[in-house]
Structure formats: C-alpha cells, structure tokens
Scaffold this motif. Structure first.
Motif, PDB file in Angstrom:
ATOM      1  N   ASP A  73     -11.956  -3.005  52.876  1.00 25.87           N
ATOM      2  CA  ASP A  73     -11.347  -3.552  55.035  1.00 25.87           C
ATOM      3  C   ASP A  73     -10.581  -3.055  55.434  1.00 25.87           C
ATOM      4  O   ASP A  73     -10.569  -2.681  56.485  1.00 25.87           O
ATOM      5  N   HIS A  74      -9.866  -2.666  55.179  1.00 22.78           N
ATOM      6  CA  HIS A  74      -8.729  -1.919  56.065  1.00 22.78           C
ATOM      7  C   HIS A  74      -8.608  -0.469  55.640  1.00 22.78           C
ATOM      8  O   HIS A  74      -8.084  -0.089  56.802  1.00 22.78           O
ATOM      9  N   ALA A  75      -8.494   0.613  55.084  1.00 25.20           N
ATOM     10  CA  ALA A  75      -9.090   1.904  54.789  1.00 25.20           C
ATOM     11  C   ALA A  75     -10.325   2.338  54.271  1.00 25.20           C
ATOM     12  O   ALA A  75     -10.420   3.940  53.325  1.00 25.20           O
ATOM     13  N   GLU A  81     -11.281   6.708  54.083  1.00 24.07           N
ATOM     14  CA  GLU A  81     -10.029   7.235  52.989  1.00 24.07           C
ATOM     15  C   GLU A  81     -10.305   6.651  51.736  1.00 24.07           C
ATOM     16  O   GLU A  81     -10.512   7.365  50.798  1.00 24.07           O
ATOM     17  N   LEU A  82     -10.933   5.535  51.621  1.00 25.30           N
ATOM     18  CA  LEU A  82     -11.190   5.333  50.208  1.00 25.30           C
ATOM     19  C   LEU A  82     -12.624   5.177  49.730  1.00 25.30           C
ATOM     20  O   LEU A  82     -13.219   6.230  48.646  1.00 25.30           O
ATOM     21  N   GLY A  83     -13.322   5.926  50.411  1.00 29.35           N
ATOM     22  CA  GLY A  83     -14.795   6.860  50.366  1.00 29.35           C
ATOM     23  C   GLY A  83     -13.918   7.908  49.717  1.00 29.35           C
ATOM     24  O   GLY A  83     -15.082   8.522  49.321  1.00 29.35           O
ATOM     25  N   HIS A  84     -13.643   8.633  50.617  1.00 25.19           N
ATOM     26  CA  HIS A  84     -13.136  10.151  50.175  1.00 25.19           C
ATOM     27  C   HIS A  84     -12.706  10.080  49.254  1.00 25.19           C
ATOM     28  O   HIS A  84     -13.066  11.098  48.566  1.00 25.19           O
ATOM     29  N   GLY A 123      -9.297   1.846  41.986  1.00 21.60           N
ATOM     30  CA  GLY A 123      -8.315   0.886  41.908  1.00 21.60           C
ATOM     31  C   GLY A 123      -7.421  -0.140  41.783  1.00 21.60           C
ATOM     32  O   GLY A 123      -7.512  -1.445  42.650  1.00 21.60           O
ATOM     33  N   ASP A 124      -6.496   0.851  42.644  1.00 23.25           N
ATOM     34  CA  ASP A 124      -5.431   0.386  43.350  1.00 23.25           C
ATOM     35  C   ASP A 124      -5.129   0.145  44.944  1.00 23.25           C
ATOM     36  O   ASP A 124      -5.519  -1.028  45.356  1.00 23.25           O
ATOM     37  N   ALA A 125      -6.575   0.746  45.450  1.00 21.05           N
ATOM     38  CA  ALA A 125      -6.330   0.736  46.163  1.00 21.05           C
ATOM     39  C   ALA A 125      -7.741  -0.455  46.707  1.00 21.05           C
ATOM     40  O   ALA A 125      -8.117  -1.337  47.688  1.00 21.05           O
ATOM     41  N   ARG A 126      -8.335  -0.496  45.942  1.00 18.30           N
ATOM     42  CA  ARG A 126      -9.804  -1.472  46.264  1.00 18.30           C
ATOM     43  C   ARG A 126      -8.527  -3.231  45.871  1.00 18.30           C
ATOM     44  O   ARG A 126      -9.426  -4.415  46.535  1.00 18.30           O
ATOM     45  N   ARG A 144      -4.848   6.678  47.295  1.00 20.25           N
ATOM     46  CA  ARG A 144      -3.411   6.152  47.883  1.00 20.25           C
ATOM     47  C   ARG A 144      -2.896   5.879  49.437  1.00 20.25           C
ATOM     48  O   ARG A 144      -2.495   4.989  49.148  1.00 20.25           O
ATOM     49  N   LEU A 145      -3.465   7.357  49.849  1.00 19.83           N
ATOM     50  CA  LEU A 145      -3.413   7.224  51.132  1.00 19.83           C
ATOM     51  C   LEU A 145      -3.942   5.461  51.589  1.00 19.83           C
ATOM     52  O   LEU A 145      -3.638   5.252  52.589  1.00 19.83           O
ATOM     53  N   ALA A 146      -5.531   5.523  51.425  1.00 23.33           N
ATOM     54  CA  ALA A 146      -6.360   4.443  51.092  1.00 23.33           C
ATOM     55  C   ALA A 146      -4.575   2.726  50.854  1.00 23.33           C
ATOM     56  O   ALA A 146      -5.338   2.252  51.988  1.00 23.33           O
ATOM     57  N   GLU A 147      -4.774   2.871  50.420  1.00 21.34           N
ATOM     58  CA  GLU A 147      -4.173   2.115  49.542  1.00 21.34           C
ATOM     59  C   GLU A 147      -3.103   1.645  50.909  1.00 21.34           C
ATOM     60  O   GLU A 147      -2.282   0.263  50.918  1.00 21.34           O
ATOM     61  N   LEU A 148      -1.857   2.839  51.295  1.00 17.98           N
ATOM     62  CA  LEU A 148      -0.918   2.836  52.027  1.00 17.98           C
ATOM     63  C   LEU A 148      -1.777   1.962  53.349  1.00 17.98           C
ATOM     64  O   LEU A 148      -0.517   1.306  53.998  1.00 17.98           O
TER      65      LEU A 148
END
Length: 111
Positions: A36-38, A41-44, A27-30, A76-80
């Motif tokens: 749009d940007h990762a 990573e979000l898919g993983h 949720g934080d990554a979304r 977390r990687l996707a969010e960063l």
C-alpha cells in the motif's frame, strides 16, 4: 582440468543465507503493508530476489549475492517507508480527533 573447475566453484559459496535474508525482509515489508505504502520499492526487492534466484540456478554466486543484498536493502527501504506512512496516518487521525474534541469541549463549530 577437472580440479580447476571444482576449485573455481569452491571459491564462491552459494549465498543461501543472503537469499533467505532477502526473503525475510520482503516478508517484513509485506507485514508493514508495503504493497500500500511503498509498492515501487517492494517491487524492486521482489525483482532483485528473482534475479538472485536465477543467478543461483546458473551457479553465478557472485551475482546471486549481489542481487540478494540489493533485494534486502530495497525491502528494508519499503518497510521503513511503509511504517513512516502509517505513522503519518496515525498522526493525522489523532489530530483530527483532537480538533473534534476541542470543538466539542469548547462549543465551537456549528452546534
């Protein structure tokens, strides 16, 4: 024999907290526009959370915990990465605006 089966299940508790943490991290990554940007990573992260839920349904709590932890790390990687990309975009926008202001103030450019 029934005691052995119960003891085996009692050894590893269901990792509900880990699944909740992974879900929050996604949720934080979304919220950080990771779609749009990762997106990879979000898919993983989403795939691993689904695998964790499937393992929970099968009562394979060790696998569920492992997948949930991996999911949270991916999220977390996707969010960063997403936040970094947005930061780069802001820098580019401000640089372009500064260049425009410099041209306007100094009378440079085709005016």
């Amino acid at each position: 024999m029934a005691i052995t089966g119960i003891a085996g299940c009692a050894g590893t508790p269901p990792p509900r907290g880990l699944l909740d943490g992974a879900d929050r991290a996604i949720g934080d990554a979304r919220s950080a526009r990771a779609e749009d940007h990762a997106p990879v990573e979000l898919g993983h992260a989403q795939e691993r959370l689904a695998a964790a839920r499937a393992a929970m349904a099968e009562r394979d709590y060790d696998a569920a915990a492992r997948y949930a932890q991996q999911s949270e790390v991916d999220a977390r990687l996707a969010e960063l990465r997403s936040r970094a990309a947005e930061g780069r975009e802001q820098i580019q926008q401000r640089s372009a605006e500064n260049a425009r202001l410099r041209r306007d103030l100094l009378g440079e450019g085709g005016r």
